[in-house]
Enzyme design. Structure first.
Site, PDB file in Angstrom:
ATOM      1  N   CYS A 144       0.803  -1.211   0.000  1.00 15.68           N
ATOM      2  CA  CYS A 144       0.000   0.000   0.000  1.00 15.68           C
ATOM      3  C   CYS A 144       0.841   1.269   0.000  1.00 15.68           C
ATOM      4  O   CYS A 144       0.572   2.198  -0.758  1.00 15.68           O
ATOM      5  CB  CYS A 144      -0.921   0.009   1.224  1.00 15.68           C
ATOM      6  SG  CYS A 144      -1.770   1.585   1.513  1.00 15.68           S
ATOM      7  N   PHE A 145       1.849   1.342   0.862  1.00 14.98           N
ATOM      8  CA  PHE A 145       2.534   2.604   1.090  1.00 14.98           C
ATOM      9  C   PHE A 145       3.523   2.974  -0.016  1.00 14.98           C
ATOM     10  O   PHE A 145       4.265   3.929   0.126  1.00 14.98           O
ATOM     11  CB  PHE A 145       3.244   2.590   2.457  1.00 14.98           C
ATOM     12  CG  PHE A 145       2.377   3.103   3.569  1.00 14.98           C
ATOM     13  CD1 PHE A 145       2.538   4.382   4.059  1.00 14.98           C
ATOM     14  CD2 PHE A 145       1.386   2.319   4.112  1.00 14.98           C
ATOM     15  CE1 PHE A 145       1.741   4.871   5.078  1.00 14.98           C
ATOM     16  CE2 PHE A 145       0.569   2.789   5.132  1.00 14.98           C
ATOM     17  CZ  PHE A 145       0.746   4.067   5.611  1.00 14.98           C
TER      18      PHE A 145
END
Length: 272
Positions: A144-145
């Site tokens: 995600c990041f």
């Protein structure tokens, strides 16, 4: 008149419990049993939450997850996998027809993320909203990041908070991760790569894509300080008053029943 919302801090709980609570809050708000609610929570043991539509085959190293004493759980929301360890996690539950809520998902992100922006400011951190140029890039990464989406919080052009949103039963559920610290080695060992060289390149590149509270604050920050700052931030950013509550016995029973039937099951977590 300033509107009053519920606030609950469930502190350290298992990944399955955490996801069951968010779904129960959504259901209760849909049935008008509770007003709009903001929740803070932590993870014990650490959890790897994967998006509603995300595949695990050839993406997540399930053996590595198990050997790391990390529990995998699937979210109601979309997006890519997040390692929840040393962080503050938040969720917001509010009706789609609330007067302050825009109809579009993107614009609702902007409204709700104002609470996060004010929280960073309370900590003395100069954060801003991510505004990607043109269409968001689509990558094969499961992490995600690695890139910010619309109106997520960035510091020095690095992602400082990741959020995801869904709408069900007339209710918006937005929840997200605000890392206090990030362990790149632990994170990237949980994903499948073609070879170790590709994994190492991704791990090294991550330092230029994401940042934690302690990295940007350049001092020791406690979770309690984060909670105070972001609670105040949501009150300021959303122009609301937060009333702290606790779950009653019946609510806890409903949470645990959903946790057992859904969020602890391989059918939900692995077989989407």
């Amino acid at each position: 008149m300033t509107e009053t919302w519920y606030f609950i801090d469930t502190q350290q709980q298992s990944p399955a419990y955490n996801m069951a609570v968010d779904e129960c809050l959504l259901n209760w708000h849909s049935n008008k049993k509770i007003p709009p609610t903001i929740r803070f929570y932590e993870w014990l043991p650490a959890g790897l939450s994967i998006g509603y539509f995300q595949k695990t085959v050839n993406k997540i190293d399930l053996e590595a997850v198990q050997n790391s004493d990390i529990e995998l759980v699937r979210r109601l929301t979309g997006g890519r996998a997040v390692l929840h360890d040393q962080e503050l996690t938040y969720s917001v539950i509010v009706s789609e027809d609330h007067p302050k809520m825009p109809k579009s998902v993107k614009e609702a992100y902007l409204v709700l993320s104002k609470g996060l922006l004010e929280g960073f400011r309370t900590l003395g951190i100069d954060a801003s909203f991510a505004i990607p140029e043109g269409k968001l890039n689509t990558t094969q990464s499961a992490v995600c990041f690695e890139e910010p989406s619309w109106y997520e919080l960035v510091v020095d052009n690095k992602k400082a908070a990741g959020s995801a949103q869904t709408r069900k039963q007339g209710v918006i559920l937005q929840h997200g991760s605000i890392p206090l610290t990030v362990d790149n080695d632990k994170l990237y060992d949980l994903f499948v790569y073609r070879n170790e060289r590709v994994k190492q390149r991704a791990r090294e590149a991550f330092n230029d894509k994401a940042i934690s509270i302690e990295q940007v604050a350049k001092r020791n920050v406690t979770l309690e300080e984060m909670k105070h700052a972001f609670k105040k931030g949501f009150e300021t950013g959303l122009d609301i008053k937060l009333q702290e509550i606790q779950f009653n016995k019946e609510q806890e029973q409903e949470i645990h029943a959903l946790m057992e039937s859904k969020y602890l099951s391989d059918q939900w977590n692995l077989s989407r």
